[in-house]
Design a protein around this motif. Structure first.
Motif, PDB file in Angstrom:
ATOM      1  N   THR A 197       0.847  -1.183   0.000  1.00 46.52           N
ATOM      2  CA  THR A 197       0.000   0.000   0.000  1.00 46.52           C
ATOM      3  C   THR A 197       0.885   1.235   0.000  1.00 46.52           C
ATOM      4  OG1 THR A 197      -1.614  -1.210   1.302  1.00 46.52           O
ATOM      5  CG2 THR A 197      -1.869   1.186   1.211  1.00 46.52           C
ATOM      6  N   GLY A 198       0.653   2.107  -0.956  1.00 47.55           N
ATOM      7  CA  GLY A 198       1.360   3.374  -0.970  1.00 47.55           C
ATOM      8  C   GLY A 198       0.558   4.390  -0.181  1.00 47.55           C
ATOM      9  N   ARG A 199       1.240   5.217   0.591  1.00 49.82           N
ATOM     10  CA  ARG A 199       0.551   6.286   1.293  1.00 49.82           C
ATOM     11  C   ARG A 199       1.526   7.430   1.468  1.00 49.82           C
ATOM     12  NH1 ARG A 199       0.069   3.046   7.029  1.00 49.82           N
ATOM     13  NH2 ARG A 199       2.270   2.589   7.229  1.00 49.82           N
ATOM     14  N   GLN A 200       1.009   8.635   1.608  1.00 46.72           N
ATOM     15  CA  GLN A 200       1.889   9.788   1.805  1.00 46.72           C
ATOM     16  C   GLN A 200       2.521   9.662   3.179  1.00 46.72           C
ATOM     17  OE1 GLN A 200      -1.030  12.887   0.916  1.00 46.72           O
ATOM     18  NE2 GLN A 200       0.024  13.359  -0.971  1.00 46.72           N
ATOM     19  N   PHE A 201       3.819   9.350   3.358  1.00 46.95           N
ATOM     20  CA  PHE A 201       4.805   9.090   2.334  1.00 46.95           C
ATOM     21  C   PHE A 201       5.599   7.880   2.764  1.00 46.95           C
ATOM     22  CE2 PHE A 201       3.845  13.581   2.248  1.00 46.95           C
ATOM     23  CZ  PHE A 201       3.512  13.759   0.924  1.00 46.95           C
ATOM     24  N   GLN A 202       5.038   6.716   2.565  1.00 48.72           N
ATOM     25  CA  GLN A 202       5.664   5.485   3.033  1.00 48.72           C
ATOM     26  C   GLN A 202       5.039   4.288   2.333  1.00 48.72           C
ATOM     27  OE1 GLN A 202       4.799   4.079   6.983  1.00 48.72           O
ATOM     28  NE2 GLN A 202       6.931   4.432   7.593  1.00 48.72           N
ATOM     29  N   TRP A 203       5.864   3.273   2.079  1.00 50.68           N
ATOM     30  CA  TRP A 203       5.322   2.005   1.598  1.00 50.68           C
ATOM     31  C   TRP A 203       4.989   1.131   2.795  1.00 50.68           C
ATOM     32  CZ3 TRP A 203       3.896   1.937  -3.165  1.00 50.68           C
ATOM     33  CH2 TRP A 203       4.627   2.590  -4.154  1.00 50.68           C
ATOM     34  N   GLN A 204       3.893   0.389   2.687  1.00 55.72           N
ATOM     35  CA  GLN A 204       3.575  -0.577   3.731  1.00 55.72           C
ATOM     36  C   GLN A 204       3.333  -1.928   3.066  1.00 55.72           C
ATOM     37  OE1 GLN A 204      -0.332  -0.904   5.584  1.00 55.72           O
ATOM     38  NE2 GLN A 204       0.643  -0.284   7.495  1.00 55.72           N
ATOM     39  N   PHE A 205       4.082  -2.950   3.521  1.00 53.20           N
ATOM     40  CA  PHE A 205       3.945  -4.285   2.941  1.00 53.20           C
ATOM     41  C   PHE A 205       3.205  -5.176   3.918  1.00 53.20           C
ATOM     42  CE2 PHE A 205       7.721  -2.258   1.265  1.00 53.20           C
ATOM     43  CZ  PHE A 205       7.468  -2.339  -0.095  1.00 53.20           C
ATOM     44  N   HIS A 206       2.325  -5.995   3.375  1.00 57.14           N
ATOM     45  CA  HIS A 206       1.524  -6.869   4.222  1.00 57.14           C
ATOM     46  C   HIS A 206       1.529  -8.270   3.634  1.00 57.14           C
ATOM     47  CE1 HIS A 206      -2.455  -8.488   5.729  1.00 57.14           C
ATOM     48  NE2 HIS A 206      -1.754  -8.260   6.831  1.00 57.14           N
ATOM     49  N   TYR A 207       1.829  -9.260   4.509  1.00 52.47           N
ATOM     50  CA  TYR A 207       1.856 -10.664   4.074  1.00 52.47           C
ATOM     51  C   TYR A 207       0.564 -11.312   4.516  1.00 52.47           C
ATOM     52  CZ  TYR A 207       6.732  -9.690   3.205  1.00 52.47           C
ATOM     53  OH  TYR A 207       7.878  -9.136   2.719  1.00 52.47           O
ATOM     54  N   SER A 210       0.497 -14.666   6.691  1.00 50.11           N
ATOM     55  CA  SER A 210       0.914 -14.680   8.089  1.00 50.11           C
ATOM     56  C   SER A 210       0.460 -13.423   8.821  1.00 50.11           C
ATOM     57  CB  SER A 210       2.438 -14.795   8.164  1.00 50.11           C
ATOM     58  OG  SER A 210       3.010 -13.829   7.302  1.00 50.11           O
ATOM     59  N   ASP A 211      -0.220 -12.517   8.094  1.00 52.44           N
ATOM     60  CA  ASP A 211      -0.701 -11.257   8.654  1.00 52.44           C
ATOM     61  C   ASP A 211       0.437 -10.435   9.276  1.00 52.44           C
ATOM     62  OD1 ASP A 211      -2.647  -9.386   8.999  1.00 52.44           O
ATOM     63  OD2 ASP A 211      -3.159 -10.060  11.025  1.00 52.44           O
ATOM     64  N   VAL A 212       1.592 -10.452   8.610  1.00 56.26           N
ATOM     65  CA  VAL A 212       2.711  -9.637   9.058  1.00 56.26           C
ATOM     66  C   VAL A 212       2.720  -8.341   8.267  1.00 56.26           C
ATOM     67  CG1 VAL A 212       5.226  -9.461   8.889  1.00 56.26           C
ATOM     68  CG2 VAL A 212       4.171 -11.483   9.932  1.00 56.26           C
ATOM     69  N   THR A 213       3.021  -7.211   8.950  1.00 55.58           N
ATOM     70  CA  THR A 213       3.106  -5.921   8.272  1.00 55.58           C
ATOM     71  C   THR A 213       4.516  -5.367   8.449  1.00 55.58           C
ATOM     72  OG1 THR A 213       0.798  -5.540   8.756  1.00 55.58           O
ATOM     73  CG2 THR A 213       2.092  -3.623   8.139  1.00 55.58           C
ATOM     74  N   SER A 214       5.046  -4.757   7.382  1.00 57.89           N
ATOM     75  CA  SER A 214       6.437  -4.305   7.445  1.00 57.89           C
ATOM     76  C   SER A 214       6.654  -3.098   6.540  1.00 57.89           C
ATOM     77  CB  SER A 214       7.349  -5.464   7.019  1.00 57.89           C
ATOM     78  OG  SER A 214       8.622  -4.979   6.685  1.00 57.89           O
ATOM     79  N   ILE A 300       9.695 -14.008   9.108  1.00 55.51           N
ATOM     80  CA  ILE A 300       8.233 -13.977   9.279  1.00 55.51           C
ATOM     81  C   ILE A 300       7.876 -14.372  10.723  1.00 55.51           C
ATOM     82  CG2 ILE A 300       6.104 -15.233   8.681  1.00 55.51           C
ATOM     83  CD1 ILE A 300       6.550 -13.311   6.551  1.00 55.51           C
ATOM     84  N   ALA A 301       8.554 -15.424  11.196  1.00 59.47           N
ATOM     85  CA  ALA A 301       8.255 -15.896  12.557  1.00 59.47           C
ATOM     86  C   ALA A 301       8.547 -14.800  13.586  1.00 59.47           C
ATOM     87  CB  ALA A 301       9.072 -17.150  12.862  1.00 59.47           C
ATOM     88  N   ARG A 302       9.697 -14.115  13.402  1.00 55.71           N
ATOM     89  CA  ARG A 302      10.054 -13.035  14.335  1.00 55.71           C
ATOM     90  C   ARG A 302       9.007 -11.917  14.275  1.00 55.71           C
ATOM     91  NH1 ARG A 302      15.129 -13.496  12.334  1.00 55.71           N
ATOM     92  NH2 ARG A 302      15.034 -11.545  11.165  1.00 55.71           N
ATOM     93  N   GLN A 303       8.610 -11.564  13.033  1.00 57.57           N
ATOM     94  CA  GLN A 303       7.660 -10.453  12.881  1.00 57.57           C
ATOM     95  C   GLN A 303       6.318 -10.796  13.514  1.00 57.57           C
ATOM     96  OE1 GLN A 303      10.225  -8.332  12.018  1.00 57.57           O
ATOM     97  NE2 GLN A 303       8.393  -7.228  11.381  1.00 57.57           N
ATOM     98  N   LYS A 304       5.936 -12.078  13.367  1.00 59.18           N
ATOM     99  CA  LYS A 304       4.656 -12.506  13.912  1.00 59.18           C
ATOM    100  C   LYS A 304       4.620 -12.262  15.409  1.00 59.18           C
ATOM    101  CE  LYS A 304       2.122 -16.167  11.581  1.00 59.18           C
ATOM    102  NZ  LYS A 304       2.304 -17.550  11.142  1.00 59.18           N
ATOM    103  N   GLY A 305       5.763 -12.618  16.055  1.00 56.85           N
ATOM    104  CA  GLY A 305       5.847 -12.413  17.492  1.00 56.85           C
ATOM    105  C   GLY A 305       5.749 -10.954  17.866  1.00 56.85           C
ATOM    106  N   ALA A 306       6.273 -10.097  16.978  1.00 55.46           N
ATOM    107  CA  ALA A 306       6.369  -8.685  17.319  1.00 55.46           C
ATOM    108  C   ALA A 306       5.439  -7.836  16.471  1.00 55.46           C
ATOM    109  CB  ALA A 306       7.813  -8.232  17.145  1.00 55.46           C
ATOM    110  N   THR A 307       4.394  -8.427  15.957  1.00 52.67           N
ATOM    111  CA  THR A 307       3.496  -7.657  15.105  1.00 52.67           C
ATOM    112  C   THR A 307       2.972  -6.436  15.848  1.00 52.67           C
ATOM    113  OG1 THR A 307       2.856  -9.398  13.612  1.00 52.67           O
ATOM    114  CG2 THR A 307       1.249  -7.699  13.986  1.00 52.67           C
ATOM    115  N   ALA A 308       3.018  -5.336  15.158  1.00 51.33           N
ATOM    116  CA  ALA A 308       2.673  -4.064  15.772  1.00 51.33           C
ATOM    117  C   ALA A 308       1.311  -4.123  16.430  1.00 51.33           C
ATOM    118  CB  ALA A 308       2.695  -2.976  14.717  1.00 51.33           C
ATOM    119  N   GLY A 309       1.286  -3.725  17.666  1.00 44.40           N
ATOM    120  CA  GLY A 309       0.026  -3.658  18.376  1.00 44.40           C
ATOM    121  C   GLY A 309       0.217  -2.667  19.498  1.00 44.40           C
ATOM    122  N   ALA A 310      -0.719  -2.632  20.437  1.00 44.53           N
ATOM    123  CA  ALA A 310      -0.630  -1.653  21.519  1.00 44.53           C
ATOM    124  C   ALA A 310       0.643  -1.839  22.330  1.00 44.53           C
ATOM    125  CB  ALA A 310      -1.848  -1.784  22.421  1.00 44.53           C
TER     126      ALA A 310
END
Lengths: 412, 555
Positions: A197-207, A210-214, A300-310
């Motif tokens: 997803t492109g947005r002003q002004f950053q790319w966001q990638f989503h898998y 595994s529902d990982v965002t990066s 992916i496994a590391r990101q899953k553990g640390a997926t952005a949340g509160a």
């Protein structure tokens, strides 16, 4: 491609090719025959008929008188010139390396096509510039010569030749390009889908698997990838120069592109479509990391553990809500240069609006950015209305908002 | 401008309408004389060219180092206004300026078909130009000259002014197109058959046809964008049933033909200059005229090549690729015929000829890189990069601007009655030529290697090459000075020119320089082609006494 489309393209290509090639062949044979005939005729007649050759035209000008004996030499010169530029074209097409590093299976195909065109372009370029320079040097007016050149108005044979030959070249290039294109845009069955997803002004990638965002794009080596591309606001363009892949990100709409990375390493992801004040930054802060399947799985496994949340306010700031695309904040490693610098915001927040607490101010600035315009942005005074998205109220959860506000208040 | 003293000013019943110029003040009036209007175009558009050039040097200054010096918003405005000025306020109207000055003279007419419409076309230019530039005071537009929504729907008020300004400029171009078509169709002198029409007039016919059919589409798109900005009509808003792709289609439906609108008249000017300075008929007259018309038609079927990565139907890319490849063929026909024209001639490398040959050499590079851009797989990699910036400048600067310079030197004695300084002209050419290539040749490499266009900041690996381009850019900027000084000083006190210093056979040189208010003392009767060199036709007005005899009312 539907069968009808295929048929249409095939018929068009066959028509153009047969007409073009036929005409070119006929012209070539004709010219060749003429040349052979002329050479043999002149070889046969020259020794015996020297006088008649010189007789018909009295020497009106020095060039006319000098022309007949020079003809053979000029012909040889032209042949050598053409051969030389063809050799130069082949060398350029074979050895020129103007393209960047190749890191996908697609990039090799595109580069071969580009170099083929480069070779042909070099031949045509040298031909045109060679004739141009030769003429400018060789056919100069002598001082005091007020006479005109020969009244030649054209040549139908040449017109046909320099219409047909370029037509054949561009037709061939179109067919060749089509063959490559069809490989680039054919969906790969076993492709892994990654959403960008492109947005002003950053790319966001989503898998999605595994529902990982990066913020960076990780892809496994040798695995076909389908990028599902969209935008949150204006038009962006997803470009990986090392992959020779580019596709615009359109708001509220999905486009896609395919690639298979085939060289380990880290390459830039660039935004190629002007998207506003942070456009350049968007092409300088994001990378694609090509790694082995095992490394990829581990990531992916590391990101899953640390997926952005509160529980991970830095992740909220840099990845999930894209604050880092515009704001600088040392604690989050963010270097955006569009909106106000947020280092020290925990101290400044309480001083901005009279009677508003620091927490209330930060919260209001996220949900309702134009309520108070910060005094200083990296490029000068902040614009009013601001460039900050006005829709966080609809897409940020209350817990995430609280976590983000608390995190920002700690930035003293 | 005392040379124009023999012309007379006439006042019409309307009061403010004037015809002809007796003093410099008349150049600031609503004047209906095509020659006065031509000069108004030259001076106005060249002034805008200087402004656009200064902006370009600020751009090159910013790109000396990888990090941003200006705010990125400022930078985005810089290239937005640079592009808009160069296209809408310099190349397109400067070509129209030559159309104005030369077409009536070349066809033996006393003026354009609609003189008041003609004056209206001109006065719309400064109005439109100042409207765009006025955005500087309220927040300059910064979405590029392409103004893609949704970006162009975001704040700065200058964007609204930009839209209004471009609508005004498009209207000027449209009115001019109608005027040229009617003038060339109906006002040719006796004996001036289509086969004897100078190639510049043929180029103006094809250009005007393109402007006539393409400009209304741009105007419609701009009005839609304006209504969306002001009244929220959502033509381009996906959430409300609009589509940003529609803007791109409408915009490029105009803006690709606009490339040919900018370069076809330049090709016409070069087709006039090459035979005169080669003392040979133009090679393949019919092929050059016909290829202009072919470009005018095929030019409407290629716009999609600007949108290969836009997400339009992917299969649609194939016909657009074919069209964009095929249009190289008539362009090539022109180039080869120009080579045929100079081959075996008696070439005199005066400044106009240097610039015309420079055009030939540089435009060829732009044409060749254009073919690579037509190929979809390569275009996917290089679109929206510096490769495209290089390509478009080889076409529009190496092509159009070189042709404009060639023409300014060529017709300088016709317009002013005085000669420019040849040595300074040549210095100008060589500075311009070196500066141009130093600026734009390295940009091909930058784009291929991965530098996107329209960025104030770039990756450190591109710094050296950007610095070379910037040095070239500053040299290019400096190269305008010798021209400016030469033109101004020569206009005021250069040596008096004979009526026909280049011994040309086209009609505009068979009257005095500068021409009288009604162009020809007697309506000329045309008995030969415009480029019939080498068969003993004597051009008139080549010696000073003849000039005095032909213009007894002069000086």
């Amino acid at each position: 491609m539907t069968p009808e489309q295929l048929l249409l393209v095939a018929v068009a290509a066959i028509l153009v090719l047969t007409v073009g090639l036929g005409a070119a062949l006929a012209t070539g044979v004709y010219f060749f025959a003429r040349q052979v005939w002329q050479i043999s005729a002149s070889a046969a007649t020259k020794p015996t008929e020297v006088a008649p050759a010189a007789k018909p035209k009295p020497p009106v000008s020095p060039t006319a008188a000098a022309a007949p004996p020079r003809r053979g030499a000029a012909g040889l010169g032209i042949v050598i010139f053409i051969l030389a530029i063809i050799v130069a074209g082949i060398l350029a097409g074979r050895y020129a390396q103007l393209m960047p590093i190749e890191a996908s299976t697609e990039s090799g195909q595109v580069d071969v096509l580009f170099n083929a065109m480069l070779g042909i372009a070099v031949v045509i370029f040298l031909f045109v510039e060679g004739i141009l320079l030769y003429s400018a040097l060789r056919f100069r007016r002598k001082k005091g010569d007020e006479s005109d050149g020969p009244p030649i108005h054209g040549s139908n044979r040449l017109e046909v030749a320099w219409t047909i030959i370029p037509a054949i070249i561009v037709t061939w290039l179109a067919v060749y390009s089509y063959q490559i294109l069809i490989q680039l845009q054919t969906p790969r069955r076993d492709a892994m889908t990654i959403e960008v997803t492109g947005r002003q002004f950053q790319w966001q990638f989503h898998y999605p698997d595994s529902d990982v965002t990066s913020n960076d794009l990780h892809v496994p080596l040798g695995k076909p990838v389908r990028m599902k591309i969209t935008s949150q606001d204006v038009i962006h363009s997803f470009w990986v120069p090392a992959f020779r892949v580019k596709q615009d990100a359109m708001p509220m709409r999905e486009t896609d592109t395919y690639f298979t990375a085939d060289a380990l390493g880290q390459y830039r992801v660039v935004c190629a479509e002007l998207c506003g004040a942070g456009h350049a930054q968007m092409g300088l802060t994001s990378y694609v990391i090509v790694e082995s399947q095992a490394d990829f799985d581990a990531w992916i496994a590391r990101q899953k553990g640390a997926t952005a949340g509160a529980g991970d306010p830095v992740g909220l700031f840099t990845t999930l809500y894209g604050c880092a695309g515009c704001h600088t904040l040392a604690a989050a490693g963010a270097t955006g240069k569009v909106g106000p610098d947020l280092d020290g915001i925990g101290t400044a927040a309480g001083t901005r609006v009279r009677g508003q607490s620091a927490a209330a101010y930060v919260k209001d600035s996220i949900l309702n950015p134009d309520a108070f315009i910060a005094p200083k942005c990296p490029g000068g005074p902040c614009p009013n209305p601001s460039l900050m998205p006005k829709d966080f109220g609809t897409r940020i959860s209350p817990t995430d908002l609280d976590a983000l506000v608390n995190f920002l208040l700690q930035q003293k | 401008m005392s040379d124009n003293a023999h012309t007379e000013t006439t006042h019409s019943a309307a009061g403010f309408v004037r015809h002809g110029a007796a003093s410099w003040r008349d150049y600031f009036t609503f004047n209906t004389d095509h020659k006065v209007i031509g000069i108004q175009y030259f001076v106005t558009t060249f002034t805008f060219f200087l402004v656009g050039g200064l902006l370009a040097m600020l751009i090159r200054y910013e790109l000396l180092t990888p990090p941003a010096e200006f705010s990125t918003t400022t930078y985005n405005s810089l290239f937005t206004i640079h592009g808009s000025i160069m296209i809408f306020l310099w190349v397109i109207p400067a070509m129209a300026g030559f159309g104005n000055y030369l077409v009536p003279l070349m066809i033996g007419a006393d003026d354009m078909a609609y003189p008041r419409l003609n004056a209206t076309s001109f006065w719309l230019i400064p109005i439109g130009g100042l409207t765009i530039i006025a955005g500087y005071f309220v927040g300059q537009s910064n979405s590029g000259w392409t103004a893609y929504p949704p970006l162009s729907l975001q704040p700065p008020v200058g964007q609204t002014l930009w839209i209004v300004g471009v609508i005004i400029l498009g209207t000027s171009s449209l009115l001019g197109a109608i005027n040229f078509l009617v003038t060339i169709a109906l006002m040719r002198a006796p004996g001036l058959t289509p086969g004897r029409l100078p190639l510049f007039c043929w180029a103006m016919v094809s250009t005007s046809l393109m402007a006539l059919f393409a400009t209304p589409v741009l105007t419609a798109a701009l009005i839609m964008l304006l209504l969306e900005r002001l009244l929220g009509m959502n033509f381009f808003n996906v959430n409300e049933g609009g589509d940003p792709l529609m803007w791109q289609h409408l915009f490029w439906f105009y803006s690709h033909p606009a490339v040919y609108i900018m370069v076809l008249p330049g090709m016409g000017l070069v087709s006039e200059i090459l035979p005169v300075f080669s003392r040979k008929p133009v090679f393949g007259y019919k092929a050059i005229a016909a290829s202009s018309m072919a470009i005018a038609i095929i030019g409407f079927a290629v716009w999609g090549h600007h949108m290969f990565t836009s997400g339009m139907n992917p299969w649609l890319r194939i016909p657009f690729m074919l069209g964009s490849m095929v249009i190289a063929v008539p362009t090539g026909v022109k180039i080869f015929n120009w080579l045929g024209t100079i081959w075996g001639g008696k070439i005199d490398l005066k400044t106009p000829m240097l610039f015309a040959l420079g055009f030939l050499g540089m435009f060829t590079i732009g044409g060749l890189s254009g073919v690579t851009l037509a190929s979809v797989p390569v275009d996917i990699h290089v679109t929206d990069t510096y490769y495209v910036v290089a390509h478009l400048h080889y076409v529009l600067f190496g092509g159009s601007v070189f042709a404009l310079y060639a023409a300014l030197y060529m017709w300088f004695p016709k317009i002013t009655g005085r000669m420019y300084n040849e040595a300074w002209g040549k210095i100008h050419f060589w500075l311009n030529f070196v500066g141009f290539n130093l600026t734009f040749l390295p940009m091909h490499w930058l784009g291929l290697q991965g530098m996107p266009r329209r960025v104030a900041e770039y990756a450190p690996q591109f710094q050296t090459v950007n610095q070379i381009a910037s040095i070239g850019g500053f040299l290019l900027g400096i190269s305008a000075l010798p021209f400016l000084v030469n033109a101004l000083v020569s206009w005021a006190r250069g040596p008096k020119a004979v009526d026909n210093p280049w011994r040309s056979l086209t009609l505009e040189w068979q009257t005095t320089s500068p021409p009288p208010v009604h162009n020809f003392a007697v309506t000329p009767v045309v008995t030969h082609g415009p480029y019939d060199y080498g068969v003993g036709i004597a051009p008139t007005g080549v010696a000073a006494p003849a000039a005095a005899a032909a213009a007894p009312a002069g000086d």
